[in-house]
Enzyme design. Structure first.
Site, mmCIF file in Angstrom:
data_model
loop_
_atom_site.group_PDB
_atom_site.id
_atom_site.type_symbol
_atom_site.label_atom_id
_atom_site.label_comp_id
_atom_site.label_asym_id
_atom_site.label_seq_id
_atom_site.Cartn_x
_atom_site.Cartn_y
_atom_site.Cartn_z
ATOM 1 N N ASP A 1 -19.921 22.197 22.973
ATOM 2 C CA ASP A 1 -19.136 20.960 22.898
ATOM 3 C C ASP A 1 -19.797 19.945 21.977
ATOM 4 O O ASP A 1 -20.648 19.183 22.405
ATOM 5 C CB ASP A 1 -18.977 20.403 24.309
ATOM 6 C CG ASP A 1 -18.001 19.263 24.409
ATOM 7 O OD1 ASP A 1 -17.287 18.997 23.429
ATOM 8 O OD2 ASP A 1 -17.961 18.620 25.470
ATOM 9 N N GLU B 1 -16.913 10.697 20.367
ATOM 10 C CA GLU B 1 -15.823 11.235 21.196
ATOM 11 C C GLU B 1 -16.200 11.166 22.661
ATOM 12 O O GLU B 1 -15.352 10.899 23.522
ATOM 13 C CB GLU B 1 -15.520 12.683 20.795
ATOM 14 C CG GLU B 1 -14.282 13.275 21.465
ATOM 15 C CD GLU B 1 -14.553 13.925 22.815
ATOM 16 O OE1 GLU B 1 -13.586 14.179 23.554
ATOM 17 O OE2 GLU B 1 -15.739 14.174 23.131
ATOM 18 N N GLU B 2 -17.483 11.394 22.945
ATOM 19 C CA GLU B 2 -17.946 11.403 24.331
ATOM 20 C C GLU B 2 -18.054 10.007 24.932
ATOM 21 O O GLU B 2 -18.316 9.867 26.121
ATOM 22 C CB GLU B 2 -19.312 12.101 24.418
ATOM 23 C CG GLU B 2 -19.343 13.539 23.921
ATOM 24 C CD GLU B 2 -18.629 14.510 24.836
ATOM 25 O OE1 GLU B 2 -18.035 14.062 25.841
ATOM 26 O OE2 GLU B 2 -18.658 15.719 24.552
#
Length: 434
Positions: free
Chosen positions: A160, A192-193
């Site tokens: 990821d 994104e996280e």
């Protein structure tokens, strides 16, 4: 978390250990591996296997670089260098660090396209940030007979989402070898996280034209090599309670904020299991039930002090309906459970909330999957309302969410190599659109 567990946790005044700004993703089932076992010496040189592969060596390079959210500039530089050496024109899109982070890193999105084609019709995109902590890259031989496809690659970001990043690049390069003018661009975003800051920045930039110059978006996340037909929506909120502190031997002299918040949290905890007609949150045939997670609970100063404050943070995965409807349902539930108490405050601080996201699946040769976790997809506004050609959105990638964000994050060589084939198939379908 049901009420009995919640009360025990609160009375002990515990705080759930979560990294600030990150939501735990839901679990998918693990994928299957092809059988290509052949006898081999036990001292097989795994590092040499990686070095001999353009895909595996690129994946290793970017995974060895720590790139926790708000610290992505080093991996960005590595990608800029690599893509520039392989006939891409590259641009840096500077993205300020997130407001709640003290990083001084000058990080950026990476935007790349074939030389002379600044407006590619096909965009492959994933993210280059990871959750903390960084875990070193490592290789692990399969047990028993050696099978190259079953070599396991572990480390933070190996799944990821640097697996998607590497596979996308190689798939694009393969197409460029066959057709140098293939209209494919690459967008690798930051944060994104942490709520999608990088994708939001791209969405708000001049690159996101109206109408769009692109007709296909291929997003990369761990999907077990399956094509995702949609994912749940996302909504967050906080509940705060006020009380009056006092000595615990004379509790009538104060007012417990924890006692105020307990029935409210109990009601919130069950909203996904209650029918809409009875005041619950909606479900759907495609996405199942709406789920809620009371992720943090805080309150009080000491066991012998009546607590003057308490709070909780809640994440909701929406299975149906709009964000506004869900907020109204939650407001009513909180008001009912608290008896309209003025000591309870409900806040919806997240302006990045979104409803369930339906995706395109019109490319043959893929198994389909519906997922519960969130992505950058809703962060990119597509201005195709007045366009004859509507933008298609696909979500695909190697690895499984089962291990993403965990201490054993990893995937096999076979899965990573299959992902190149999958992305190539999606590119082929997009090229045929014109």
């Amino acid at each position: 978390m049901k009420l009995s567990h919640l009360a025990a946790a609160l009375s002990a005044q515990l705080v759930a250990p979560v990294a600030a700004g990150y939501l735990r993703q839901d679990i998918l089932t693990a994928g299957t591996l092809r059988d290509t076992t052949v006898p081999a010496a036990p001292n097989e040189d795994l590092n040499q296997i990686v070095s001999d592969s353009q895909l595996l060596s690129l994946h290793r390079t970017i995974c060895e670089i720590e790139s926790v959210s708000n610290h992505e500039s080093t991996v960005g530089e590595a990608l800029i260098k690599y893509l520039g050496e392989h006939d891409f024109t590259t641009e840096k899109q500077i993205v300020p660090v997130d407001e709640d982070d003290d990083s001084t890193d000058e990080r950026y999105n990476v935007w790349a396209y074939p030389k002379g084609s600044p407006k590619p019709k096909i965009i492959l995109t994933s993210h280059i940030d990871t959750v903390p902590p960084h875990i070193n890259y490592s290789l692990h031989a399969p047990e028993g007979d050696f099978d190259r496809a079953n070599i396991t690659i572990k480390g933070r970001g190996t799944v990821d989402a640097k697996a998607s990043v590497a596979a996308m690049i190689i798939a694009a390069l393969d197409h460029m070898k066959e057709s140098p003018d293939v209209p494919v661009g690459l967008l690798f975003v930051v944060s994104e996280e942490r709520g999608g800051t990088g994708m939001i920045h791209f969405s708000d930039s001049e690159l996101n034209t109206s109408p769009p110059f692109f007709h296909t978006l291929i997003f990369g996340e761990p999907t077990e090599l399956k094509l995702v037909d949609g994912h749940k929506g996302n909504l967050r909120f906080d509940v705060e309670a006020k009380g009056v502190s006092a000595h615990s031997g004379y509790p009538w002299l104060g007012h417990s904020a924890i006692s105020e918040i307990l029935p409210v949290l109990a009601r919130i905890d069950g909203l996904g299991d209650i029918p809409v007609e009875d005041g619950g949150l909606p479900s759907s045939e495609k996405y199942g039930s709406t789920t809620l997670n009371i992720g943090t609970v805080r309150g009080g100063a000491a066991g012998n002090v009546v607590p003057e404050s308490a709070s909780a943070s809640v994440a909701v995965r929406l299975a149906d309906g709009t964000v506004e409807d869900a907020q109204d349902i939650i407001r009513k539930a909180v008001a009912d459970a608290s008896g309209g108490s003025k000591n309870i405050t409900l806040k919806f601080p997240d302006d990045k909330a979104y409803p369930p996201i339906d995706l395109d699946t019109d490319v043959d040769g893929f198994e389909l999957l519906t997922v519960n976790y969130g992505t950058d997809i809703p962060k990119l506004d597509i201005h195709d309302e007045d366009s004859d050609v509507k933008v298609k959105r696909y979500l695909y990638g190697p690895g499984t969410i089962l291990v993403a964000h965990g201490v054993d994050e990893g995937l096999t060589v076979g899965d990573l190599e299959k992902a190149v084939e999958g992305y190539s198939k999606l590119i082929d379908a997009a090229v045929k659109r014109g």
